[in-house]
Design an enzyme around this catalytic site. Structure first.
Site, PDB file in Angstrom:
ATOM      1  N   LYS A  78       0.754  -1.080   0.336  1.00 62.95           N
ATOM      2  CA  LYS A  78       0.018   0.123   0.017  1.00 62.95           C
ATOM      3  C   LYS A  78       0.699   0.705   0.280  1.00 62.95           C
ATOM      4  O   LYS A  78       1.744   1.030   0.200  1.00 62.95           O
ATOM      5  CB  LYS A  78      -0.889   0.105   1.123  1.00 62.95           C
ATOM      6  CG  LYS A  78      -2.229  -1.203   1.403  1.00 62.95           C
ATOM      7  CD  LYS A  78      -3.083  -1.032   2.175  1.00 62.95           C
ATOM      8  CE  LYS A  78      -3.845  -2.456   2.060  1.00 62.95           C
ATOM      9  NZ  LYS A  78      -5.136  -1.740   3.834  1.00 62.95           N
TER      10      LYS A  78
ATOM     11  N   PHE B  15     -15.272   5.142   6.506  1.00 57.98           N
ATOM     12  CA  PHE B  15     -13.712   5.330   6.378  1.00 57.98           C
ATOM     13  C   PHE B  15     -13.159   5.404   4.745  1.00 57.98           C
ATOM     14  O   PHE B  15     -12.423   5.252   4.174  1.00 57.98           O
ATOM     15  CB  PHE B  15     -12.559   4.168   6.948  1.00 57.98           C
ATOM     16  CG  PHE B  15     -13.208   3.064   6.355  1.00 57.98           C
ATOM     17  CD1 PHE B  15     -12.634   2.142   5.821  1.00 57.98           C
ATOM     18  CD2 PHE B  15     -13.737   2.388   7.976  1.00 57.98           C
ATOM     19  CE1 PHE B  15     -13.146   0.669   5.722  1.00 57.98           C
ATOM     20  CE2 PHE B  15     -13.841   1.045   7.742  1.00 57.98           C
ATOM     21  CZ  PHE B  15     -13.881   0.425   6.715  1.00 57.98           C
TER      22      PHE B  15
ATOM     23  N   ARG C   9      -2.166 -14.215   6.102  1.00 63.33           N
ATOM     24  CA  ARG C   9      -2.739 -13.429   6.433  1.00 63.33           C
ATOM     25  C   ARG C   9      -1.826 -13.816   7.826  1.00 63.33           C
ATOM     26  O   ARG C   9      -1.766 -12.106   8.317  1.00 63.33           O
ATOM     27  CB  ARG C   9      -4.000 -13.815   6.748  1.00 63.33           C
ATOM     28  CG  ARG C   9      -5.472 -13.857   5.408  1.00 63.33           C
ATOM     29  CD  ARG C   9      -5.833 -12.299   5.544  1.00 63.33           C
ATOM     30  NE  ARG C   9      -6.233 -11.355   6.396  1.00 63.33           N
ATOM     31  CZ  ARG C   9      -7.421 -10.537   5.745  1.00 63.33           C
ATOM     32  NH1 ARG C   9      -7.317  -9.460   5.111  1.00 63.33           N
ATOM     33  NH2 ARG C   9      -7.729  -9.736   7.053  1.00 63.33           N
TER      34      ARG C   9
ATOM     35  N   THR D 293      -5.309  -6.248  10.776  1.00 66.35           N
ATOM     36  CA  THR D 293      -5.471  -4.882  10.035  1.00 66.35           C
ATOM     37  C   THR D 293      -5.438  -3.454  10.749  1.00 66.35           C
ATOM     38  O   THR D 293      -4.886  -2.376  10.925  1.00 66.35           O
ATOM     39  CB  THR D 293      -7.292  -4.662  10.434  1.00 66.35           C
ATOM     40  OG1 THR D 293      -7.820  -5.916  10.037  1.00 66.35           O
ATOM     41  CG2 THR D 293      -7.843  -3.740   9.334  1.00 66.35           C
TER      42      THR D 293
ATOM     43  N   ARG E  55       3.077  -6.257   9.197  1.00 70.36           N
ATOM     44  CA  ARG E  55       1.704  -5.046  10.360  1.00 70.36           C
ATOM     45  C   ARG E  55       2.528  -4.522  11.154  1.00 70.36           C
ATOM     46  O   ARG E  55       2.781  -3.072  11.202  1.00 70.36           O
ATOM     47  CB  ARG E  55       0.581  -4.687   9.530  1.00 70.36           C
ATOM     48  CG  ARG E  55      -0.242  -4.711   8.777  1.00 70.36           C
ATOM     49  CD  ARG E  55      -1.631  -5.614   8.216  1.00 70.36           C
ATOM     50  NE  ARG E  55      -2.272  -5.071   7.515  1.00 70.36           N
ATOM     51  CZ  ARG E  55      -3.524  -5.798   6.880  1.00 70.36           C
ATOM     52  NH1 ARG E  55      -4.091  -6.925   7.533  1.00 70.36           N
ATOM     53  NH2 ARG E  55      -4.250  -5.381   5.845  1.00 70.36           N
TER      54      ARG E  55
ATOM     55  N   ASN F 162      -2.072   0.882   6.834  1.00 70.96           N
ATOM     56  CA  ASN F 162      -1.929  -0.542   6.939  1.00 70.96           C
ATOM     57  C   ASN F 162      -0.451  -1.172   6.099  1.00 70.96           C
ATOM     58  O   ASN F 162      -0.718  -2.819   6.533  1.00 70.96           O
ATOM     59  CB  ASN F 162      -3.040  -1.459   8.136  1.00 70.96           C
ATOM     60  CG  ASN F 162      -3.927  -1.958   6.784  1.00 70.96           C
ATOM     61  OD1 ASN F 162      -3.828  -1.800   5.672  1.00 70.96           O
ATOM     62  ND2 ASN F 162      -5.235  -2.096   7.216  1.00 70.96           N
TER      63      ASN F 162
ATOM     64  N   HIS G 157      -2.216  -5.661   1.847  1.00 68.57           N
ATOM     65  CA  HIS G 157      -2.740  -5.982   1.607  1.00 68.57           C
ATOM     66  C   HIS G 157      -3.187  -7.597   1.028  1.00 68.57           C
ATOM     67  O   HIS G 157      -2.331  -8.285   0.301  1.00 68.57           O
ATOM     68  CB  HIS G 157      -3.927  -5.434   0.920  1.00 68.57           C
ATOM     69  CG  HIS G 157      -5.202  -6.678  -0.080  1.00 68.57           C
ATOM     70  ND1 HIS G 157      -5.954  -6.461   0.775  1.00 68.57           N
ATOM     71  CD2 HIS G 157      -5.186  -7.597  -1.246  1.00 68.57           C
ATOM     72  CE1 HIS G 157      -6.978  -7.542  -0.053  1.00 68.57           C
ATOM     73  NE2 HIS G 157      -6.855  -8.132  -0.947  1.00 68.57           N
TER      74      HIS G 157
END
Ligand code: GTP
Ligand code: MG
Length: 141
Positions: free
Chosen positions: A13, A61, A89, A95, A106, A116, A119
């Site tokens: 990101k 958001f 994950r 998250t 993260r 964060n 993805h």
């Protein structure tokens, strides 16, 4: 290629791209046993970001998320590994980076719930949908 549970889709990101963490994140991913099946740099349009995160369109958001994801070019990739979705994950962590376990991507790189760093698909079905959103079948190895 699209065999059951062996692929997931990821995006590095804007916060991680801007902070110079893309190389280190890719290194962690590869060292964790994921094979890169497809990878490219893309600049998401507002329209693409809205479609990609359509499931969150009613969340407070949503506009912030679309602004964030279109802030600079990002890396999108398809990753291959047995049990890819679940294992990835685990590797990226919660998250909210404050709740992410030590050693997760993260925990290492993300600054907030919104920004964060990375993805990861949340199901095998979404891994397929998200991969084909960005890549033609002939681009996935
Ligand atoms: P993704 O892998 O990006 O899908 O994250 P996730 O599956 O861990 O979380 P979720 O799908 O619930 O949310 C998608 C993305 O929306 C998150 O990764 C955040 O970037 C953003 N997001 C979620 N909750 C919030 C929030 O409370 N505030 C803001 N600003 N962004 C949020
Ligand atoms: Mg999600």
């Amino acid at each position: 290629m699209y065999m059951e549970n062996n692929i997931t889709f990821t995006m590095i990101k804007p916060d991680a791209m801007e902070n110079g963490h893309a190389g280190e994140i890719l290194s962690i991913i590869i060292k964790s046993g994921f094979y890169i099946s497809a990878l490219k740099l893309v600049s998401l349009s507002k329209k693409q970001a809205k479609i990609f995160y359509n499931i969150h369109r009613t969340k407070p958001f949503f506009d912030e998320l679309v602004e964030f994801m279109t802030r600079c070019p990002i890396i999108v990739a398809v990753l291959k590994k047995k049990n890819a979705v679940e294992d990835f994950r685990q590797l990226i962590g919660s998250t909210n980076p404050d709740e992410a376990k030590n050693g997760t991507i993260r925990k290492l790189f993300a600054s907030s719930m919104g920004e964060n760093s990375i993805h990861g698909s949340d199901s095998n079905e979404n891994a397929r949908v998200e991969s084909s959103f960005f890549f033609a079948g002939s681009e996935i190895f």
